[in-house]
Motif scaffolding. Structure first.
Motif, PDB file in Angstrom:
ATOM      1  N   GLU A 330       0.826  -1.208   0.000  1.00  0.00           N
ATOM      2  CA  GLU A 330       0.000   0.000   0.000  1.00  0.00           C
ATOM      3  C   GLU A 330       0.860   1.257   0.000  1.00  0.00           C
ATOM      4  N   SER A 331       1.887   1.271   0.822  1.00  0.00           N
ATOM      5  CA  SER A 331       2.766   2.450   0.850  1.00  0.00           C
ATOM      6  C   SER A 331       3.523   2.600  -0.461  1.00  0.00           C
ATOM      7  N   THR A 332       3.847   1.493  -1.118  1.00  0.00           N
ATOM      8  CA  THR A 332       4.533   1.563  -2.408  1.00  0.00           C
ATOM      9  C   THR A 332       3.602   2.096  -3.490  1.00  0.00           C
ATOM     10  N   VAL A 333       2.349   1.693  -3.445  1.00  0.00           N
ATOM     11  CA  VAL A 333       1.373   2.205  -4.413  1.00  0.00           C
ATOM     12  C   VAL A 333       1.212   3.713  -4.262  1.00  0.00           C
ATOM     13  N   ARG A 334       1.183   4.168  -2.994  1.00  0.00           N
ATOM     14  CA  ARG A 334       1.065   5.616  -2.782  1.00  0.00           C
ATOM     15  C   ARG A 334       2.284   6.356  -3.313  1.00  0.00           C
ATOM     16  N   ALA A 335       3.418   5.665  -3.429  1.00  0.00           N
ATOM     17  CA  ALA A 335       4.618   6.291  -3.989  1.00  0.00           C
ATOM     18  C   ALA A 335       4.592   6.330  -5.512  1.00  0.00           C
ATOM     19  N   GLY A 336       3.526   5.824  -6.132  1.00  0.00           N
ATOM     20  CA  GLY A 336       3.394   5.923  -7.582  1.00  0.00           C
ATOM     21  C   GLY A 336       3.744   4.675  -8.346  1.00  0.00           C
ATOM     22  N   VAL A 337       3.902   3.530  -7.644  1.00  0.00           N
ATOM     23  CA  VAL A 337       4.230   2.276  -8.312  1.00  0.00           C
ATOM     24  C   VAL A 337       3.028   1.347  -8.206  1.00  0.00           C
ATOM     25  N   PRO A 338       2.373   1.008  -9.325  1.00  0.00           N
ATOM     26  CA  PRO A 338       1.231   0.079  -9.262  1.00  0.00           C
ATOM     27  C   PRO A 338       1.712  -1.332  -8.967  1.00  0.00           C
ATOM     28  N   GLU A 340       0.684  -5.351  -7.648  1.00  0.00           N
ATOM     29  CA  GLU A 340      -0.300  -6.395  -7.382  1.00  0.00           C
ATOM     30  C   GLU A 340       0.337  -7.405  -6.416  1.00  0.00           C
ATOM     31  N   LEU A 341      -0.452  -7.806  -5.453  1.00  0.00           N
ATOM     32  CA  LEU A 341       0.055  -8.717  -4.428  1.00  0.00           C
ATOM     33  C   LEU A 341      -0.761  -9.996  -4.441  1.00  0.00           C
ATOM     34  N   ALA A 342      -0.062 -11.119  -4.458  1.00  0.00           N
ATOM     35  CA  ALA A 342      -0.711 -12.428  -4.391  1.00  0.00           C
ATOM     36  C   ALA A 342      -0.099 -13.208  -3.242  1.00  0.00           C
ATOM     37  N   LEU A 343      -0.931 -13.526  -2.245  1.00  0.00           N
ATOM     38  CA  LEU A 343      -0.487 -14.283  -1.075  1.00  0.00           C
ATOM     39  C   LEU A 343      -1.152 -15.649  -1.064  1.00  0.00           C
ATOM     40  N   PRO A 344      -0.632 -16.602  -0.320  1.00  0.00           N
ATOM     41  CA  PRO A 344      -1.287 -17.916  -0.231  1.00  0.00           C
ATOM     42  C   PRO A 344      -2.714 -17.792   0.293  1.00  0.00           C
ATOM     43  N   VAL A 370      11.022   1.478  -6.917  1.00  0.00           N
ATOM     44  CA  VAL A 370      10.742   2.902  -6.710  1.00  0.00           C
ATOM     45  C   VAL A 370      11.921   3.758  -7.129  1.00  0.00           C
ATOM     46  N   ARG A 371      13.144   3.301  -6.833  1.00  0.00           N
ATOM     47  CA  ARG A 371      14.321   4.113  -7.129  1.00  0.00           C
ATOM     48  C   ARG A 371      14.715   4.064  -8.601  1.00  0.00           C
ATOM     49  N   HIS A 372      14.653   2.883  -9.205  1.00  0.00           N
ATOM     50  CA  HIS A 372      15.219   2.721 -10.548  1.00  0.00           C
ATOM     51  C   HIS A 372      14.186   2.598 -11.661  1.00  0.00           C
ATOM     52  N   ALA A 373      12.957   2.252 -11.298  1.00  0.00           N
ATOM     53  CA  ALA A 373      11.916   2.129 -12.332  1.00  0.00           C
ATOM     54  C   ALA A 373      10.606   2.690 -11.818  1.00  0.00           C
ATOM     55  N   PRO A 374      10.541   3.993 -11.486  1.00  0.00           N
ATOM     56  CA  PRO A 374       9.305   4.576 -10.938  1.00  0.00           C
ATOM     57  C   PRO A 374       8.149   4.462 -11.923  1.00  0.00           C
ATOM     58  N   GLY A 375       7.016   4.025 -11.390  1.00  0.00           N
ATOM     59  CA  GLY A 375       5.826   3.892 -12.222  1.00  0.00           C
ATOM     60  C   GLY A 375       5.701   2.563 -12.921  1.00  0.00           C
ATOM     61  N   ALA A 376       6.685   1.663 -12.815  1.00  0.00           N
ATOM     62  CA  ALA A 376       6.625   0.376 -13.504  1.00  0.00           C
ATOM     63  C   ALA A 376       5.630  -0.547 -12.798  1.00  0.00           C
ATOM     64  N   ARG A 377       4.847  -1.265 -13.607  1.00  0.00           N
ATOM     65  CA  ARG A 377       3.897  -2.215 -13.039  1.00  0.00           C
ATOM     66  C   ARG A 377       4.676  -3.381 -12.415  1.00  0.00           C
ATOM     67  N   THR A 378       4.255  -3.727 -11.210  1.00  0.00           N
ATOM     68  CA  THR A 378       4.996  -4.732 -10.433  1.00  0.00           C
ATOM     69  C   THR A 378       4.019  -5.751  -9.863  1.00  0.00           C
ATOM     70  N   ARG A 379       4.469  -6.983  -9.838  1.00  0.00           N
ATOM     71  CA  ARG A 379       3.669  -8.048  -9.241  1.00  0.00           C
ATOM     72  C   ARG A 379       4.509  -8.774  -8.191  1.00  0.00           C
ATOM     73  N   VAL A 393       9.143 -16.628  -3.258  1.00  0.00           N
ATOM     74  CA  VAL A 393       8.901 -15.185  -3.242  1.00  0.00           C
ATOM     75  C   VAL A 393       9.345 -14.644  -4.597  1.00  0.00           C
ATOM     76  N   LEU A 394       8.409 -14.056  -5.334  1.00  0.00           N
ATOM     77  CA  LEU A 394       8.680 -13.575  -6.691  1.00  0.00           C
ATOM     78  C   LEU A 394       8.232 -12.127  -6.811  1.00  0.00           C
ATOM     79  N   VAL A 395       9.146 -11.269  -7.219  1.00  0.00           N
ATOM     80  CA  VAL A 395       8.853  -9.854  -7.468  1.00  0.00           C
ATOM     81  C   VAL A 395       9.303  -9.542  -8.886  1.00  0.00           C
ATOM     82  N   VAL A 396       8.336  -9.204  -9.743  1.00  0.00           N
ATOM     83  CA  VAL A 396       8.623  -8.934 -11.159  1.00  0.00           C
ATOM     84  C   VAL A 396       8.045  -7.580 -11.516  1.00  0.00           C
ATOM     85  N   ASN A 397       8.867  -6.733 -12.109  1.00  0.00           N
ATOM     86  CA  ASN A 397       8.373  -5.437 -12.575  1.00  0.00           C
ATOM     87  C   ASN A 397       8.641  -5.302 -14.062  1.00  0.00           C
TER      88      ASN A 397
END
Length: 466
Positions: A330-338, A340-344, A370-379, A393-397
């Motif tokens: 949520e705090s990352t979204v407020r920083a301008g990065v969309p 998506e979160l998927a939990l078990p 946030v630092r290197h790819a602001p605004g990039a869609r991330t899952r 644990v997978l984080v893909v932007n």
């Protein structure tokens, strides 16, 4: 009456003289019995039984030296003793062979158990001296200790002095002297008494050997103390460096984060007419700054206090885990990065170390976006394996939008290094790298239960995000 036997006044001298000799002999016997009792106790509890002489020396040749010396003396003294007893002292061949072997062969045992070897050799020497009492070959020769017996006994004294305690050495020396005195009372005529020579030389060898051993022990303890002092100096230097780092973090980072928090909290009151979206954004900035300050305080506590690191730190609040990922997203979204979160779907019970590592990996990955790819869609995906043994644990932007510019064009690489360290801590694996479309991927595979060696990774040292 006057011609009768001597009066009582004349009779006492002979009984008195006999009583004096008996008292001296009794004192010698008491001293011998006391020494034997001491030796019996020492024999029951020998110092480090079975440990060879020079066992702690690094050089292989020095470790073999006692065996070589014992072998050489045994090889030389065994035939010499048998020949001396048989030819010079005219002892029967069988008895000479038995006594010669008993007086010399135990020298091989003296390398590992010198006190036990002394019992055998000393008893053989005494029996040999008694066996020579009625032998004509002893006249004009050394007695009660033959020359070969003296040499073998002195070699044994050296081995004893390098191994046994002072109490045992004193008892051995006194027993040797007492045996010599007792045998001297029955010495044949025209023999060359050797008990005094044996007594004095045995004392000298025992004293010299004990002095060398104690000097070596003192030098070894000194070296150990110097090693401990050097380790303490290194530890003190480390603590001073940690204190310096903590001071710098407090003076620089904590100060600026405090300023950011105050400015973000007071902005809606200082600036009139700002829209509600801006008020919420300032509130989000202040909340993130406060969280950073809380973790900074935890890190400062670790750096400033060694006891903090040992006992869990001053912070008693629970460490973050995957259950706090929604708030982080949520705090990352407020920083301008969309994001998506998927939990078990079902709640997963994780070990604290794995739970914390998963959270920190996602936190660092989102911070990099946030630092290197602001605004990039991330899952962000957190899931368990089919067999329930591992957590993925997978984080893909994706690539950032064209108009956007990265907040930082260069990086130090500490974030990826920290990820690898956390993954290694729980015996997991990490795979990172760019994607063909310009994005970036962070994939971590963590065991649901950490290895035994990482049973204590929950110390504040590992809980800080830096």
């Amino acid at each position: 009456m006057n011609g009768s036997p001597p009066t009582p006044a004349e009779a006492p001298p002979e009984p008195a003289a006999g009583h004096g000799r008996g008292s001296a002999r009794a004192r010698v016997l008491r001293a011998a019995r006391q020494a034997l009792r001491v030796l019996a106790v020492e024999l029951g509890t020998p110092t480090e039984p079975g440990t060879p002489l020079f066992a702690g020396v690094q050089s292989r040749w020095l470790r073999l030296l006692p065996y070589l010396v014992a072998f050489v003396f045994t090889l030389v003294l065994l035939p010499a003793t048998i020949t001396l007893l048989g030819n010079e002292y005219r002892m029967s061949g069988a008895l000479a062979g038995v006594l010669g072997t008993a007086q010399t062969a135990p020298l091989l045992l003296a390398v590992t158990r010198p006190l036990q070897a002394w019992w055998i050799i000393f008893a053989a020497d005494v029996v040999g001296a008694v066996a020579l009492l009625g032998n004509d070959g002893v006249i004009g020769r050394a007695w009660p200790w033959t020359p070969t017996a003296v040499v073998g006994y002195l070699v044994l004294m050296l081995a004893l002095s390098l191994r046994e305690r002072r109490r045992a050495l004193t008892a051995v020396w006194l027993t040797t002297g007492a045996a010599g005195i007792l045998l001297e009372t029955a010495a044949p005529r025209s023999v060359q008494s050797t008990w005094v020579v044996m007594f004095v030389l045995a004392g000298v060898v025992l004293l010299m050997g004990a002095t060398l051993r104690e000097r070596g022990d003192a030098q070894r303890k000194l070296r150990e103390q110097e090693t401990i002092s050097e380790a303490e100096r290194a530890h003190r230097t480390l603590l001073e460096e940690r204190t310096r780092i903590a001071r710098e973090l407090h003076d620089v980072v904590a100060h600026h984060m405090s300023v950011i928090t105050v400015q973000a909290d007071s902005a809606p009151y200082r600036i009139s007419g700002i829209p509600q979206e801006a008020v919420e954004e300032f509130g989000s900035i202040a909340s993130a700054a406060r969280e950073s300050l809380a973790e900074m305080r935890r890190l400062l506590g670790v750096l400033r206090s060694e006891e903090t690191e040992r006992h869990g730190g001053p912070e008693k609040a629970p460490q973050p885990g995957i259950q706090m990922l929604p708030k982080l997203v949520e705090s990352t979204v407020r920083a301008g990065v969309p994001v998506e979160l998927a939990l078990p779907e079902e709640q997963v019970v994780l070990e604290p170390a794995v739970d914390l590592s998963a959270y920190r990996i996602v936190q660092e990955a989102l911070a990099n976006v946030v630092r290197h790819a602001p605004g990039a869609r991330t899952r962000v995906s957190v899931m368990t394996s089919m067999d329930g043994s591992r957590l993925t644990v997978l984080v893909v932007n994706s690539a950032p939008p064209a108009p956007s510019e990265p907040l930082e064009t260069t990086g130090t690489g500490h974030g990826l290094i920290g990820m690898r360290e956390r993954v290694r801590l729980v015996d997991g694996s990490l795979d990172t790298g760019p994607l063909p479309d310009g994005g970036f991927r962070v994939a971590a595979l963590l065991p649901l239960a950490p290895p035994p060696s990482s049973a204590s990774p929950l110390s504040p040292k590992d809980s800080d995000p830096l």
